[in-house]
Structure formats: structure tokens, C-alpha cells
Design an enzyme around this catalytic site. Structure first.
Site, PDB file in Angstrom:
ATOM      1  N   LYS A   1       0.835  -1.212   0.000  1.00 22.52           N
ATOM      2  CA  LYS A   1       0.000   0.000   0.000  1.00 22.52           C
ATOM      3  C   LYS A   1       0.870   1.263   0.000  1.00 22.52           C
ATOM      4  O   LYS A   1       1.731   1.409  -0.846  1.00 22.52           O
ATOM      5  CB  LYS A   1      -1.002  -0.055   1.158  1.00 22.52           C
ATOM      6  CG  LYS A   1      -1.953  -1.237   1.023  1.00 22.52           C
ATOM      7  CD  LYS A   1      -2.836  -1.477   2.210  1.00 22.52           C
ATOM      8  CE  LYS A   1      -2.122  -2.136   3.337  1.00 22.52           C
ATOM      9  NZ  LYS A   1      -2.969  -2.805   4.307  1.00 22.52           N
TER      10      LYS A   1
ATOM     11  N   ASP B   1      -5.083  -7.447   9.577  1.00 22.83           N
ATOM     12  CA  ASP B   1      -6.431  -6.854   9.668  1.00 22.83           C
ATOM     13  C   ASP B   1      -7.552  -7.825   9.296  1.00 22.83           C
ATOM     14  O   ASP B   1      -8.658  -7.767   9.840  1.00 22.83           O
ATOM     15  CB  ASP B   1      -6.543  -5.566   8.838  1.00 22.83           C
ATOM     16  CG  ASP B   1      -6.030  -5.701   7.417  1.00 22.83           C
ATOM     17  OD1 ASP B   1      -5.538  -6.783   7.058  1.00 22.83           O
ATOM     18  OD2 ASP B   1      -6.116  -4.713   6.666  1.00 22.83           O
TER      19      ASP B   1
HETATM   20  C1  BGC Z   1      -1.548  -6.520   2.991  1.00 20.02           C
HETATM   21  C2  BGC Z   1      -2.414  -7.462   3.796  1.00 20.02           C
HETATM   22  C3  BGC Z   1      -3.635  -6.745   4.252  1.00 20.02           C
HETATM   23  C4  BGC Z   1      -4.365  -6.129   3.083  1.00 20.02           C
HETATM   24  C5  BGC Z   1      -5.595  -5.349   3.475  1.00 20.02           C
HETATM   25  C6  BGC Z   1      -2.362  -5.898   1.881  1.00 20.02           C
HETATM   26  O1  BGC Z   1      -1.624  -4.953   1.174  1.00 20.02           O
HETATM   27  O2  BGC Z   1      -0.464  -7.221   2.474  1.00 20.02           O
HETATM   28  O3  BGC Z   1      -1.671  -7.968   4.881  1.00 20.02           O
HETATM   29  O4  BGC Z   1      -4.471  -7.667   4.922  1.00 20.02           O
HETATM   30  O5  BGC Z   1      -3.504  -5.235   2.405  1.00 20.02           O
HETATM   31  O6  BGC Z   1      -5.291  -4.274   4.291  1.00 20.02           O
END
Ligand code: BGC
Length: 459
Positions: free
Chosen positions: A170, A205
Site C-alpha cells: 500500500k 487486519d
Molecule cells: C496486505 C495485507 C492486508 C491487506 C488489506 C495488503 O496490502 O499485504 O496484509 O491484509 O492489504 O489491508
């Protein structure tokens, strides 16, 4: 009027243009055969991810979360929870009495870009500062509080309170954390501040959402995030987790799939379009998190923008191209609004929004933008339903409640209704219900801390 259940259609006065656009965007429509292929690949990758000696590396991490039990109504006491993953960081306090919430506070702290991209230690100091601020303002600073930490990134878990960061995703990329234990880094920052807080559990999460989901509905066995990023988790029988070596007495455990990275090894290249490649190229971490980039809230708006940019360059859409060349000009929240209007049979708001971002748009352009938003949203929902349908089949429950957290699911008008339809098609013999577990990702961390204490008492 368009229906959220149907594949979007385009109807223009100029039929030649209409056909040209439809043909140009045909690769965004996933045929039943291609959906079936995604499903086959998912099952293969899932097994590889659980295997003890996989023949090749799976793009699905299938991580053991070490959470073998769900809330059972015996929760008592006061807990803190942290929820880090997006640009808003949450600190939560929850007091339980016999399995019911009797007091709850939630505060939000914005995580500025320099912290999201700066040194890891600075990030964890910031988190500790927020805890200090929260506990002081809420008069909790004299209490010794156990804390559950939702850290929404892929981790390798060694136990319920050890989580080694595999990679950032992200909008985070802090040097010095990949390969390190997030709990240790957080605990060190907490100790530097002299806070009376002990980190007893770290979780993803999705896991938080499943745990909170089970608190709200005992039938919950799938947790899902449809927000900035995307991921899912479910309850797996321990004998199916070949890679979990050593002695353990648990019968079931939550598995964090990390489906955001599905396809990072190339297994899904057959559905990748030029627009998916363009979005990936301008992302913070290129060549990773393939699946999430097909529909995650961080990317959906930019996908629509790239498609419109191509149409502009090919004389099929309005310009100026410079507006559509800029990352972030067309947001996922605008995609949701465009879809909502399309379902109402209107274009007014869409047109206004397109003009506001600087496009020389007409009614026709608003209709085309709604069509593109619809195609990409429809494809995204098909992709979310593939793993979800397989999980329903794998767990074979009479009824499975699916807890979902995230703004994409909450605000996009197509997700819930179309997911319900497609899941019925994909897994016709299994009952399910989808429900929004708002803030479940964070609140589930408080419950995970309570579960961690319960497990400790049992040993
Ligand atoms: C992460 C996950 C997370 C998901 C939703 C992804 O980029 O790698 O661990 O659960 O985003 O937030």
C-alpha cells in the site's frame, strides 16, 4: 437503467464508436472459462502455500496466525488495540464484561507521508506517541494494559506475539523493518516512552475482522478486507497445514491467505491487461501485490483513469490527456459515485465530477466513464468471489458468515449485491451471509489480546 448484477453495457448515439470502445475493452471482461482458470490456479497456489516441501513457490503465503480459538463469551477486562495499515492509524480501548463490550473509545491519528516512508524506528516511535497521547487523555495511563496490534502487512508469524514483516505494501515503505519483528520494534518504542503497555498479540487486519466478526456472529469463519488493499483469512483444519511442523495441540487455526499477492509469480498473467501493467508501473512497489492491484481501493480509480487515457489517445474519449496522465486524479470514491449514478440511470454528477477534474466532458463522456467504472468494478468483484467461493467449499459449513471491513465494500454500490449473486453461482451448495464489520480490523485486535491471555491461562 444499469443493474449492479449485470455486466455493464454501453449505449451511444454513435454506434461505430460504441462498438470500437466495446471491442477495445473486451480484455476487461472475464469469461466463465477465464474465471474457472483463475479458480484452478488459486486452488493450486493454496495447496502449494500450505505444503511442507512445495515443488515451486506459491504466491499465496497462507500464513499461520496462531489464533486457534475465537471469542467464546468469556472475555473480561480492559484491552488496548492498535490498527495500522492505512493513512489513518487507530488506537482503541475496549472493556469487556462477560463477553460484552461495556466501554469503548477509538481515536484516529493521521500518518503523514514522511512517517510512512521514513525510517522504521521513527514510525514505531510515532505509534508509541499516539498510545501515550491516547492513554493520557483517556486517563488510562496509570493502568497496566495488554495490547493487540493489528499490523496490516504480510508477516511471517512464529507465534501469536511475533510477526516478522515480509514486505511493505500500500502506501508504506519504511526502511529497516522488513525482516524484523514488528512486536519487538513496537515494544521497544513503548519502553522508550515508559508506557505501561504490553503487546500480547500481533495480527493481520483480516484476522482482526474475522475475530470481531465471530464476536458479532458465531457462524463467522471468513474475514475479508476490501479497502485500500485486499486480503482474506479463514479457519483451517490443522492437519491440512502440512508446513506447520513441530508439536501442537490445536485442531483449527486462522490462516491469513495474503491474496493481495496472488499472481506475483506470473500465474495470473493471462488476465493482466495493459492497464493493470500501467497501474503497477506507477505503484510504490512495482511487480508485487498483483491481485490487490486489480481492484483494491488504492488502485481502482487509477485503473479507470488509465483506460480512459488510452481511449483519449485513440480518439475515442475527451481530453486533455495531461489530466488523465496524473496519478490520483480519478479516485476510487469517484468510481463508487459513478456506479451509483449509473444504477439510477443518471449522468449529472459524473459529468460534473469529470469537468471538475479538468476534462472537456459531455454527457456521452460521462456515459463512457460509467461504463469503464462498471467494467473494472465487475471484474474486481468476480476476482474477489473466486477465492471466497473456494473457501466456502473448502470449509463446507452449512452456513458461513463472512465479515468484511473496508471502505471499498462499504461505499461501492456494486460490491455487496454482486458478491451475493456470484458467490451463489460459484458455491451453490453453501449458505453464507456477508456483513460489514466496521472497524473490525482494530476491534478484533482487542479480542485477540483477550484470546492470547486465555490461551496463556490454559498452558
Ligand atoms: C496486505 C495485507 C492486508 C491487506 C488489506 C495488503 O496490502 O499485504 O496484509 O491484509 O492489504 O489491508
Amino acid at each position: 437503467m444499469a443493474s449492479p448484477l449485470d455486466l455493464p453495457t454501453l449505449s451511444l448515439g454513435d454506434k461505430v464508436k460504441e462498438r470500437r470502445i466495446q471491442e477495445r475493452l473486451a480484455s476487461l471482461c472475464l469469461s466463465p472459462e477465464r474465471v474457472q482458470k483463475v479458480r484452478d490456479v488459486f486452488l493450486e497456489e493454496m495447496e502449494l502455500g500450505l505444503a511442507s516441501a512445495p515443488t515451486k513457490k506459491s504466491s499465496l503465503q497462507m500464513e499461520n496466525t496462531f489464533i486457534p480459538e475465537l471469542p467464546d463469551g468469556s472475555e473480561n477486562g480492559e484491552y488496548l488495540a492498535l490498527d495500522l495499515g492505512g493513512t489513518n492509524f487507530r488506537v482503541i480501548y475496549i472493556k469487556y464484561q462477560d463477553g460484552s463490550v461495556v466501554e469503548e473509545f477509538v481515536d484516529y491519528y493521521h500518518v503523514e507521508e514522511p512517517i510512512r516512508l521514513g525510517p522504521g524506528e521513527v514510525l514505531f516511535d510515532f505509534l508509541a506517541d499516539c498510545i501515550a497521547d491516547f492513554t493520557k487523555r483517556r486517563n488510562l495511563d496509570t493502568k497496566q494494559l495488554p495490547l493487540g496490534f493489528t499490523f496490516s502487512f504480510p508477516m511471517t508469524q512464529k507465534s501469536l506475539d511475533v510477526g516478522i514483516l515480509v514486505s511493505w505494501t500500500k502506501s508504506f515503505n519504511c526502511p529497516g523493518v522488513v525482516g524484523e519483528d514488528a512486536v519487538q520494534m513496537l515494544s521497544e518504542a513503548i519502553n522508550r516512552k515508559g508506557l505501561k503497555v504490553e503487546v500480547v498479540a500481533v495480527l493481520n487486519d483480516t484476522t482482526g475482522t474475522l475475530v470481531q466478526g465471530a464476536f458479532l456472529d458465531r457462524r463467522c469463519a471468513i474475514g475479508m478486507i476490501l479497502g485500500t488493499g485486499s486480503n482474506g483469512c479463514y479457519i483451517e483444519h490443522v492437519e491440512r497445514i502440512e508446513k506447520w511442523k513441530g508439536e501442537h495441540k490445536e485442531k483449527e487455526v486462522i490462516i491469513d491467505i495474503e491474496w493481495g499477492a496472488f499472481g506475483d509469480n506470473g500465474v495470473l498473467d493471462f488476465i493482466k491487461t495493459e492497464w493493470d501493467r500501467a497501474v503497477d508501473q506507477e505503484s510504490l512497489l512495482v511487480n508485487s501485490f498483483t491481485y490487490e492491484k486489480y481492484f483494491g481501493g488504492k488502485y481502482l480509480g487509477d485503473l479507470v483513469r488509465h483506460v480512459l487515457l488510452t481511449l483519449t489517445k485513440e480518439g475515442l474519449y475527451c481530453g486533455p490527456a495531461s489530466v488523465l496522465s496524473k496519478q490520483g486524479t480519478l479516485t476510487t470514491s469517484l468510481v463508487s459515485r459513478m456506479e451509483k449514478e449509473a444504477f439510477e440511470g443518471k449522468t449529472t454528477e459524473t459529468l460534473e465530477a469529470l469537468q471538475k477534474i479538468g476534462l472537456n466532458a459531455s454527457e456521452e463522456h460521462a456515459a463512457i466513464a460509467q461504463y469503464v467504472a462498471g467494467l473494472l468494478s465487475y471484474r474486481g468483484i468476480q476476482l474477489v468471489c473466486v477465492p471466497t467461493g473456494e473457501l466456502l467449499k473448502r470449509m463446507s459449513k452449512n452456513h458461513c458468515a463472512i465479515a468484511i471491513d473496508g471502505s471499498l465494500y462499504e461505499h461501492h454500490p456494486r460490491f455487496k449485491v454482486l458478491m451475493e449473486k456470484l458467490l451463489k453461482d460459484f458455491a451453490p451448495s453453501y449458505g453464507f451471509n456477508l456483513f460489514l464489520a466496521r472497524d473490525g480490523s482494530g476491534k478484533g485486535a482487542a479480542l485477540a489480546a483477550a484470546i492470547a491471555e486465555r490461551l496463556q491461562r490454559q498452558t
